[in-house]
Design a protein around this motif. Structure first.
Motif, PDB file in Angstrom:
ATOM      1  N   ALA A 117      15.562   6.422   0.608  1.00 44.65           N
ATOM      2  CA  ALA A 117      15.456   7.883   0.623  1.00 44.65           C
ATOM      3  C   ALA A 117      16.414   8.514  -0.386  1.00 44.65           C
ATOM      4  O   ALA A 117      16.060   9.492  -1.076  1.00 44.65           O
ATOM      5  CB  ALA A 117      15.755   8.397   2.036  1.00 44.65           C
ATOM      6  N   LEU A 118      17.608   7.979  -0.498  1.00 39.22           N
ATOM      7  CA  LEU A 118      18.588   8.521  -1.447  1.00 39.22           C
ATOM      8  C   LEU A 118      18.140   8.306  -2.886  1.00 39.22           C
ATOM      9  O   LEU A 118      18.296   9.200  -3.729  1.00 39.22           O
ATOM     10  CB  LEU A 118      19.954   7.867  -1.216  1.00 39.22           C
ATOM     11  N   LEU A 119      17.575   7.136  -3.171  1.00 38.54           N
ATOM     12  CA  LEU A 119      17.081   6.873  -4.526  1.00 38.54           C
ATOM     13  C   LEU A 119      15.936   7.818  -4.883  1.00 38.54           C
ATOM     14  O   LEU A 119      15.845   8.323  -6.003  1.00 38.54           O
ATOM     15  CB  LEU A 119      16.614   5.419  -4.632  1.00 38.54           C
ATOM     16  N   ALA A 120      15.066   8.069  -3.903  1.00 37.14           N
ATOM     17  CA  ALA A 120      13.964   9.004  -4.142  1.00 37.14           C
ATOM     18  C   ALA A 120      14.464  10.427  -4.339  1.00 37.14           C
ATOM     19  O   ALA A 120      13.916  11.189  -5.139  1.00 37.14           O
ATOM     20  CB  ALA A 120      12.983   8.948  -2.954  1.00 37.14           C
ATOM     21  N   LEU A 121      15.534  10.774  -3.622  1.00 38.43           N
ATOM     22  CA  LEU A 121      16.090  12.122  -3.712  1.00 38.43           C
ATOM     23  C   LEU A 121      16.779  12.364  -5.045  1.00 38.43           C
ATOM     24  O   LEU A 121      16.574  13.402  -5.702  1.00 38.43           O
ATOM     25  CB  LEU A 121      17.068  12.358  -2.559  1.00 38.43           C
ATOM     26  N   PHE A 122      17.603  11.406  -5.468  1.00 38.05           N
ATOM     27  CA  PHE A 122      18.416  11.624  -6.668  1.00 38.05           C
ATOM     28  C   PHE A 122      17.730  11.148  -7.949  1.00 38.05           C
ATOM     29  O   PHE A 122      18.182  11.513  -9.046  1.00 38.05           O
ATOM     30  CB  PHE A 122      19.765  10.921  -6.521  1.00 38.05           C
ATOM     31  N   GLY A 123      16.666  10.340  -7.807  1.00 39.01           N
ATOM     32  CA  GLY A 123      16.001   9.850  -8.995  1.00 39.01           C
ATOM     33  C   GLY A 123      15.582  10.943  -9.964  1.00 39.01           C
ATOM     34  O   GLY A 123      15.896  10.884 -11.155  1.00 39.01           O
ATOM     35  N   PRO A 124      14.885  11.991  -9.507  1.00 37.48           N
ATOM     36  CA  PRO A 124      14.450  13.062 -10.429  1.00 37.48           C
ATOM     37  C   PRO A 124      15.589  13.805 -11.075  1.00 37.48           C
ATOM     38  O   PRO A 124      15.418  14.383 -12.164  1.00 37.48           O
ATOM     39  CB  PRO A 124      13.634  13.980  -9.525  1.00 37.48           C
ATOM     40  N   TYR A 127      27.196   6.231  -2.355  1.00 42.57           N
ATOM     41  CA  TYR A 127      26.220   6.598  -3.391  1.00 42.57           C
ATOM     42  C   TYR A 127      25.938   8.099  -3.417  1.00 42.57           C
ATOM     43  O   TYR A 127      26.062   8.737  -4.477  1.00 42.57           O
ATOM     44  CB  TYR A 127      24.938   5.793  -3.195  1.00 42.57           C
ATOM     45  N   PRO A 128      25.561   8.730  -2.315  1.00 44.94           N
ATOM     46  CA  PRO A 128      25.290  10.172  -2.394  1.00 44.94           C
ATOM     47  C   PRO A 128      26.539  10.986  -2.697  1.00 44.94           C
ATOM     48  O   PRO A 128      26.455  12.029  -3.358  1.00 44.94           O
ATOM     49  CB  PRO A 128      24.729  10.504  -1.003  1.00 44.94           C
ATOM     50  N   THR A 129      27.697  10.522  -2.230  1.00 47.67           N
ATOM     51  CA  THR A 129      28.932  11.252  -2.514  1.00 47.67           C
ATOM     52  C   THR A 129      29.206  11.283  -4.005  1.00 47.67           C
ATOM     53  O   THR A 129      29.501  12.336  -4.589  1.00 47.67           O
ATOM     54  CB  THR A 129      30.116  10.603  -1.769  1.00 47.67           C
ATOM     55  N   VAL A 130      29.101  10.133  -4.641  1.00 51.00           N
ATOM     56  CA  VAL A 130      29.350  10.054  -6.090  1.00 51.00           C
ATOM     57  C   VAL A 130      28.293  10.836  -6.859  1.00 51.00           C
ATOM     58  O   VAL A 130      28.610  11.542  -7.838  1.00 51.00           O
ATOM     59  CB  VAL A 130      29.381   8.578  -6.538  1.00 51.00           C
ATOM     60  N   MET A 131      27.035  10.754  -6.437  1.00 51.16           N
ATOM     61  CA  MET A 131      25.974  11.464  -7.143  1.00 51.16           C
ATOM     62  C   MET A 131      26.185  12.977  -7.071  1.00 51.16           C
ATOM     63  O   MET A 131      26.067  13.679  -8.089  1.00 51.16           O
ATOM     64  CB  MET A 131      24.614  11.088  -6.545  1.00 51.16           C
ATOM     65  N   VAL A 132      26.495  13.486  -5.889  1.00 50.30           N
ATOM     66  CA  VAL A 132      26.697  14.933  -5.743  1.00 50.30           C
ATOM     67  C   VAL A 132      27.896  15.382  -6.577  1.00 50.30           C
ATOM     68  O   VAL A 132      27.849  16.433  -7.249  1.00 50.30           O
ATOM     69  CB  VAL A 132      26.886  15.300  -4.252  1.00 50.30           C
ATOM     70  N   LEU A 133      28.961  14.600  -6.566  1.00 50.43           N
ATOM     71  CA  LEU A 133      30.137  14.968  -7.357  1.00 50.43           C
ATOM     72  C   LEU A 133      29.823  14.941  -8.851  1.00 50.43           C
ATOM     73  O   LEU A 133      30.280  15.810  -9.614  1.00 50.43           O
ATOM     74  CB  LEU A 133      31.294  14.020  -7.043  1.00 50.43           C
ATOM     75  N   ASN A 134      29.049  13.944  -9.292  1.00 50.89           N
ATOM     76  CA  ASN A 134      28.691  13.886 -10.713  1.00 50.89           C
ATOM     77  C   ASN A 134      27.854  15.090 -11.131  1.00 50.89           C
ATOM     78  O   ASN A 134      28.007  15.617 -12.241  1.00 50.89           O
ATOM     79  CB  ASN A 134      27.915  12.596 -11.005  1.00 50.89           C
ATOM     80  N   LEU A 135      26.962  15.541 -10.243  1.00 52.65           N
ATOM     81  CA  LEU A 135      26.065  16.657 -10.576  1.00 52.65           C
ATOM     82  C   LEU A 135      26.762  18.011 -10.481  1.00 52.65           C
ATOM     83  O   LEU A 135      26.247  19.005 -11.007  1.00 52.65           O
ATOM     84  CB  LEU A 135      24.851  16.638  -9.636  1.00 52.65           C
ATOM     85  N   THR A 136      27.897  18.064  -9.806  1.00 50.29           N
ATOM     86  CA  THR A 136      28.603  19.338  -9.631  1.00 50.29           C
ATOM     87  C   THR A 136      29.954  19.320 -10.334  1.00 50.29           C
ATOM     88  O   THR A 136      30.108  19.856 -11.429  1.00 50.29           O
ATOM     89  CB  THR A 136      28.780  19.640  -8.129  1.00 50.29           C
ATOM     90  N   VAL A 137      30.908  18.667  -9.724  1.00 55.70           N
ATOM     91  CA  VAL A 137      32.265  18.627 -10.294  1.00 55.70           C
ATOM     92  C   VAL A 137      32.265  17.933 -11.645  1.00 55.70           C
ATOM     93  O   VAL A 137      32.949  18.365 -12.588  1.00 55.70           O
ATOM     94  CB  VAL A 137      33.220  17.905  -9.314  1.00 55.70           C
ATOM     95  N   GLY A 138      31.480  16.842 -11.750  1.00 56.47           N
ATOM     96  CA  GLY A 138      31.455  16.107 -13.016  1.00 56.47           C
ATOM     97  C   GLY A 138      30.995  16.966 -14.176  1.00 56.47           C
ATOM     98  O   GLY A 138      31.592  16.942 -15.259  1.00 56.47           O
ATOM     99  N   LYS A 139      29.940  17.743 -13.951  1.00 61.92           N
ATOM    100  CA  LYS A 139      29.443  18.617 -15.025  1.00 61.92           C
ATOM    101  C   LYS A 139      30.445  19.714 -15.358  1.00 61.92           C
ATOM    102  O   LYS A 139      30.624  20.085 -16.523  1.00 61.92           O
ATOM    103  CB  LYS A 139      28.102  19.218 -14.621  1.00 61.92           C
ATOM    104  N   ALA A 140      31.130  20.233 -14.308  1.00 67.86           N
ATOM    105  CA  ALA A 140      32.126  21.276 -14.549  1.00 67.86           C
ATOM    106  C   ALA A 140      33.298  20.733 -15.359  1.00 67.86           C
ATOM    107  O   ALA A 140      33.806  21.400 -16.281  1.00 67.86           O
ATOM    108  CB  ALA A 140      32.614  21.832 -13.214  1.00 67.86           C
ATOM    109  N   LEU A 141      33.737  19.532 -15.043  1.00 64.98           N
ATOM    110  CA  LEU A 141      34.844  18.922 -15.791  1.00 64.98           C
ATOM    111  C   LEU A 141      34.430  18.621 -17.225  1.00 64.98           C
ATOM    112  O   LEU A 141      35.223  18.781 -18.160  1.00 64.98           O
ATOM    113  CB  LEU A 141      35.296  17.637 -15.090  1.00 64.98           C
ATOM    114  N   GLN A 142      33.180  18.208 -17.394  1.00 67.63           N
ATOM    115  CA  GLN A 142      32.684  17.931 -18.746  1.00 67.63           C
ATOM    116  C   GLN A 142      32.611  19.220 -19.563  1.00 67.63           C
ATOM    117  O   GLN A 142      32.975  19.238 -20.749  1.00 67.63           O
ATOM    118  CB  GLN A 142      31.308  17.269 -18.659  1.00 67.63           C
TER     119      GLN A 142
END
Length: 321
Positions: free
Chosen positions: A311-318, A235-250
């Motif tokens: 903790a991960l849901l609380a971290l990535f939720g916002p 979960y955190p791996t995919v979230m971090v990639l979506n917020l970084t690499v994913g946005k760059a690819l988009q």
């Protein structure tokens, strides 16, 4: 690969399937550790792997002992020390263990492995070999097939012919074992063997979860624990990639199919070489508890993982809210 195999010599492996009484599992773990220590003192000992029961396996544990040579394995199997240990452990089991001795270097039990023992009829060995070759040609075409090896009997130790077959998933293995094609082949081969037995060894994420290598014993945690840990890392791996690499690819207007492929390559690589080794070390107390670990260890480890989810849901939720 063992030292003997690297020199071009045959190694020897014994696979033991034993049904442990439900109220004696802790005692069994301690007994099994003592048996491994005993084996380690014999010449040629190369390692042990212990596989707890799968869900629904009704208490059947699978243990693998490896030695460099068949004569060294036989010396341990026939030793008075081992016979004494087996006698001490008899109250821990329901019935006698099923034992298969394999002379040769067996494939590692990654993914899903089926161990199939055939009691071949006297004087029908040549016909059995031809039948098995026919079976193998069909088996190779089954979805998910990964590999196979056939082991001949070891005179005086192992009278059955044993085949080991590996598939990538439990579903693919079960589909093959219950397939019409295999059923027809079994009917065709009935005149070559009196009976056969199928046992399964499964660890869906076993490449990520191996403990005890330093001591020569490998313990694979139950699949439900492995799945919980994979989710904790994925979960955190995919979230971090979506917020970084994913946005760059988009932003670069990368085609969706290619962007997904790149993200998958990165997530699998990060999980395999970075995240999962950290998680497995941090949760080793829960994934592979020692024989003296208190019973509450299983509940405490599961609670720690669930708190990690929260903790991960609380971290990535916002970040995606």
């Amino acid at each position: 690969m063992s030292a003997a195999a690297s020199r071009g010599e045959y190694s020897a492996t014994v696979l033991l399937s034993q049904k442990v009484r439900k109220d004696r599992e802790s005692d069994y773990r301690r007994w099994q550790d003592r048996l491994t220590e005993l084996a380690r003192g014999f010449d040629g000992f190369d390692g042990t792997e212990v596989y707890p029961p799968e869900d629904g396996a009704d208490g059947e544990w699978v243990v693998i002992f490896r030695f460099d040579r068949a004569d060294q394995l036989m010396a341990w199997l026939d030793s008075s020390e081992r016979r004494q240990m087996l006698e001490e452990g008899r109250p821990l089991f329901e019935g006698l263990p099923v034992q298969d001795v394999l002379a040769g270097e067996p494939p590692l039990p990654e993914a899903v492995t089926a161990v199939i023992s055939h009691h071949v009829l006297t004087s029908r060995e040549p016909q059995f070999v031809r039948w098995h070759a026919k079976l193998q040609k069909v088996q190779e075409k089954a979805p998910g097939y990964m590999g196979h090896e056939l082991f001949r009997p070891v005179p005086g130790v192992q009278e059955n012919w044993v085949s080991i077959v590996r598939f990538d998933t439990h579903e693919h293995l079960e589909n093959w074992l219950s397939s019409t094609a295999r059923g027809k082949l079994l009917d065709d081969g009935r005149d070559t063997f009196a009976s056969y037995d199928v046992r399964r060894i499964r660890s869906a994420f076993s490449g990520w979860f191996r403990f005890g290598r330093e001591s020569g014993t490998t313990t694979v945690p139950p699949n439900w624990k492995q799945a919980m840990c994979v989710l904790l890392g994925l979960y955190p791996t995919v979230m971090v990639l979506n917020l970084t690499v994913g946005k760059a690819l988009q932003a670069a207007k990368t085609p969706a199919y290619l962007a997904l492929f790149i993200s998958n390559v990165l997530s699998v690589s990060i999980l395999t070489w970075a995240v999962m080794p950290l998680i497995s070390r941090a949760l080793e107390f829960w994934l592979a508890p020692g024989p003296t670990a208190p019973g509450r260890t299983h509940a405490l480890g599961a609670l720690a993982v669930v708190l990690g989810y929260a903790a991960l849901l609380a971290l990535f939720g916002p970040t995606v809210g």
